[in-house]
Design a protein around this motif. Structure first.
Motif, PDB file in Angstrom:
ATOM      1  N   PRO A  93       0.802  -1.238   0.000  1.00  0.00           N
ATOM      2  CA  PRO A  93       0.000   0.000   0.000  1.00  0.00           C
ATOM      3  C   PRO A  93       0.829   1.279   0.000  1.00  0.00           C
ATOM      4  O   PRO A  93       0.289   2.347  -0.339  1.00  0.00           O
ATOM      5  N   LEU A  94       2.085   1.191   0.379  1.00  0.00           N
ATOM      6  CA  LEU A  94       2.926   2.381   0.396  1.00  0.00           C
ATOM      7  C   LEU A  94       3.514   2.692  -0.976  1.00  0.00           C
ATOM      8  O   LEU A  94       4.070   3.780  -1.175  1.00  0.00           O
ATOM      9  N   LEU A  95       3.379   1.771  -1.906  1.00  0.00           N
ATOM     10  CA  LEU A  95       3.975   1.952  -3.225  1.00  0.00           C
ATOM     11  C   LEU A  95       3.101   2.848  -4.094  1.00  0.00           C
ATOM     12  O   LEU A  95       1.884   2.948  -3.888  1.00  0.00           O
ATOM     13  N   PRO A  96       3.685   3.488  -5.091  1.00  0.00           N
ATOM     14  CA  PRO A  96       2.895   4.296  -6.024  1.00  0.00           C
ATOM     15  C   PRO A  96       1.840   3.433  -6.723  1.00  0.00           C
ATOM     16  O   PRO A  96       2.046   2.221  -6.922  1.00  0.00           O
ATOM     17  N   PRO A  97       0.706   4.024  -7.103  1.00  0.00           N
ATOM     18  CA  PRO A  97      -0.387   3.260  -7.721  1.00  0.00           C
ATOM     19  C   PRO A  97       0.036   2.462  -8.951  1.00  0.00           C
ATOM     20  O   PRO A  97      -0.403   1.324  -9.133  1.00  0.00           O
ATOM     21  N   ASP A  98       0.894   3.051  -9.804  1.00  0.00           N
ATOM     22  CA  ASP A  98       1.304   2.333 -11.007  1.00  0.00           C
ATOM     23  C   ASP A  98       2.151   1.107 -10.660  1.00  0.00           C
ATOM     24  O   ASP A  98       2.071   0.075 -11.337  1.00  0.00           O
ATOM     25  N   VAL A  99       2.946   1.211  -9.584  1.00  0.00           N
ATOM     26  CA  VAL A  99       3.745   0.075  -9.158  1.00  0.00           C
ATOM     27  C   VAL A  99       2.844  -1.013  -8.582  1.00  0.00           C
ATOM     28  O   VAL A  99       3.038  -2.209  -8.847  1.00  0.00           O
ATOM     29  N   GLN A 100       1.860  -0.597  -7.801  1.00  0.00           N
ATOM     30  CA  GLN A 100       0.913  -1.581  -7.250  1.00  0.00           C
ATOM     31  C   GLN A 100       0.221  -2.345  -8.370  1.00  0.00           C
ATOM     32  O   GLN A 100       0.035  -3.564  -8.300  1.00  0.00           O
ATOM     33  N   GLN A 101      -0.146  -1.623  -9.420  1.00  0.00           N
ATOM     34  CA  GLN A 101      -0.827  -2.260 -10.540  1.00  0.00           C
ATOM     35  C   GLN A 101       0.109  -3.222 -11.267  1.00  0.00           C
ATOM     36  O   GLN A 101      -0.298  -4.325 -11.667  1.00  0.00           O
ATOM     37  N   SER A 102       1.375  -2.796 -11.451  1.00  0.00           N
ATOM     38  CA  SER A 102       2.336  -3.671 -12.137  1.00  0.00           C
ATOM     39  C   SER A 102       2.634  -4.910 -11.313  1.00  0.00           C
ATOM     40  O   SER A 102       2.820  -6.008 -11.853  1.00  0.00           O
ATOM     41  N   LEU A 103       2.664  -4.735  -9.995  1.00  0.00           N
ATOM     42  CA  LEU A 103       2.948  -5.869  -9.132  1.00  0.00           C
ATOM     43  C   LEU A 103       1.809  -6.880  -9.168  1.00  0.00           C
ATOM     44  O   LEU A 103       2.026  -8.091  -9.247  1.00  0.00           O
ATOM     45  N   GLY A 104       0.589  -6.353  -9.150  1.00  0.00           N
ATOM     46  CA  GLY A 104      -0.611  -7.182  -9.296  1.00  0.00           C
ATOM     47  C   GLY A 104      -0.544  -8.445  -8.467  1.00  0.00           C
ATOM     48  O   GLY A 104      -0.197  -8.449  -7.294  1.00  0.00           O
ATOM     49  N   GLY A 105      -0.879  -9.569  -9.092  1.00  0.00           N
ATOM     50  CA  GLY A 105      -0.850 -10.845  -8.391  1.00  0.00           C
ATOM     51  C   GLY A 105       0.461 -11.557  -8.506  1.00  0.00           C
ATOM     52  O   GLY A 105       0.561 -12.725  -8.106  1.00  0.00           O
ATOM     53  N   ALA A 106       1.498 -10.844  -9.052  1.00  0.00           N
ATOM     54  CA  ALA A 106       2.797 -11.496  -9.251  1.00  0.00           C
ATOM     55  C   ALA A 106       3.489 -11.788  -7.938  1.00  0.00           C
ATOM     56  O   ALA A 106       4.367 -12.649  -7.882  1.00  0.00           O
ATOM     57  N   LEU A 107       3.103 -11.078  -6.893  1.00  0.00           N
ATOM     58  CA  LEU A 107       3.773 -11.261  -5.619  1.00  0.00           C
ATOM     59  C   LEU A 107       3.665 -12.702  -5.130  1.00  0.00           C
ATOM     60  O   LEU A 107       4.599 -13.240  -4.533  1.00  0.00           O
ATOM     61  N   GLU A 108       2.522 -13.332  -5.406  1.00  0.00           N
ATOM     62  CA  GLU A 108       2.327 -14.711  -4.954  1.00  0.00           C
ATOM     63  C   GLU A 108       3.296 -15.674  -5.636  1.00  0.00           C
ATOM     64  O   GLU A 108       3.606 -16.738  -5.092  1.00  0.00           O
ATOM     65  N   GLN A 109       3.754 -15.327  -6.829  1.00  0.00           N
ATOM     66  CA  GLN A 109       4.646 -16.210  -7.572  1.00  0.00           C
ATOM     67  C   GLN A 109       6.118 -16.022  -7.185  1.00  0.00           C
ATOM     68  O   GLN A 109       6.968 -16.802  -7.615  1.00  0.00           O
TER      69      GLN A 109
END
Length: 344
Positions: free
Chosen positions: A207-223
């Motif tokens: 949540p502290l990341l910029p909105p565009d970074v949050q969107q790019s990260l998406g569900g990739a964090l689980e992988q």
């Protein structure tokens, strides 16, 4: 006879003056027109920074993980430890002081004392391989020259862009800008940053990341693996005012960002700056640099221009006085005739 002897002494003195002028101008001046072996200065930068709060991160205190407006001080110790002909071992010891912590990053370079670029020839032990300017520009820097700067954070060499000329603290300066960007390669700085973080902690930071970074990260964090490995990018920007005579820094602004990245499906994704500082030389450091440049340039001008010119004028005057004192050569005496007068 006494007059002719004194004229020879005056002529010899004139020749000595001219020889001494040539010795100063063509032997001593070139030996002084390079990086001095006794260089030892301590410029200080001050400013503010935005930093990763390691204690808050470890405690899971997410709202306080990023500390903004933190006072920052950078102490530099620039000195020459040894010289060998036209090669000097120059040190640039940098200590970043922030939030009660000191992060030293020390560098040693073998530099050409005339060009101020990397020295050529036999490699020096204990020095960092590099190319480009490190601690200063050469004597009488040329605005049309394509100088390059060695960035110790990324260990890369980048162009120095000439902007214009100006005046700082009574010294004529040349203004340059430098920008370097690349993988963080300074082990001293990298050693203060976490190589990886638990996936759960990275998720809580999202949540502290910029909105565009949050969107790019998406569900990739689980992988991503757990812990999540990080790499870092350094971005350095410098505005430099170099003395027009000596090439030494008179004023400078230094800003630097260290950006955390993660690898998402083979693509490097910048997350957020974990360190961002914006500093400038203190007024005292600027005044000290200007005073030192004024003193050194005055001495150089005295030795390279004024003293040889005075000696040359004295030599010419002495030669002229000596030749005038000799006067015209005496006329030869008429030969005496020894012919006998005939007897009448």
């Amino acid at each position: 006879m006494l007059v002719r002897r004194s004229s020879k002494i005056i002529v010899a003195l004139g020749v000595a003056f001219i020889a001494l002028a040539a010795l100063l101008r063509f032997v001593l001046v070139p030996s002084l027109s390079k990086l001095p072996g006794d260089l030892d200065v301590n410029p200080v930068y001050e400013g503010t920074g935005t930093l990763l709060n390691a204690q808050a991160l470890q405690a899971g205190d997410i709202p306080n993980v990023i500390a903004s407006g933190v006072p920052v001080t950078i102490n530099r110790h620039i000195y020459v430890s040894s010289t060998d002909g036209d090669t000097a071992v120059a040190h640039d010891d940098v200590t970043l002081e922030v939030a009660g912590q000191a992060v030293p990053s020390n560098h040693a370079y073998a530099v050409d004392r005339k060009t101020m670029d990397a020295a050529t020839g036999q490699p020096q032990d204990g020095v960092e391989p590099h190319s480009g300017m490190t601690i200063a520009l050469p004597l009488h820097p040329d605005p049309s020259a394509s100088y390059r700067y060695y960035d110790s954070a990324t260990k890369t060499t980048v162009p120095m862009t000439y902007v214009d000329s100006g005046t700082v603290s009574g010294r004529d300066v040349l203004n340059y800008t430098v920008e370097a960007k690349g993988a963080l390669s300074d082990p001293a700085i990298a050693g203060t940053l976490p190589p990886a973080l638990p996936k759960a902690l990275v998720s809580s930071l999202t949540p502290l990341l910029p909105p565009d970074v949050q969107q790019s990260l998406g569900g990739a964090l689980e992988q991503l693996p757990d812990p999540v490995p990080f790499s870092y990018t350094a971005v350095t920007r410098i505005n430099l005012a170099a003395d027009q005579t000596l090439g030494t820094p008179i004023d400078a602004n230094l800003s630097q960002q260290i950006i955390a990245n993660i690898d998402v499906n083979g693509r490097l994704l910048p997350l957020t700056p974990v360190m961002s500082i914006d500093t400038a030389l203190t007024d005292q450091s600027i005044a000290d640099a200007a005073a030192a440049a004024e003193k050194t340039s005055t001495q150089l001008n005295l030795i390279s221009v004024i003293a040889p010119l005075v000696l040359l004028v004295l030599g010419v005057l002495a030669l002229a006085a000596g030749f005038l004192r000799r006067g015209p050569r005496p006329a030869a005496l008429a030969p005496v005739s020894h012919e006998e007068t005939p007897v009448r």
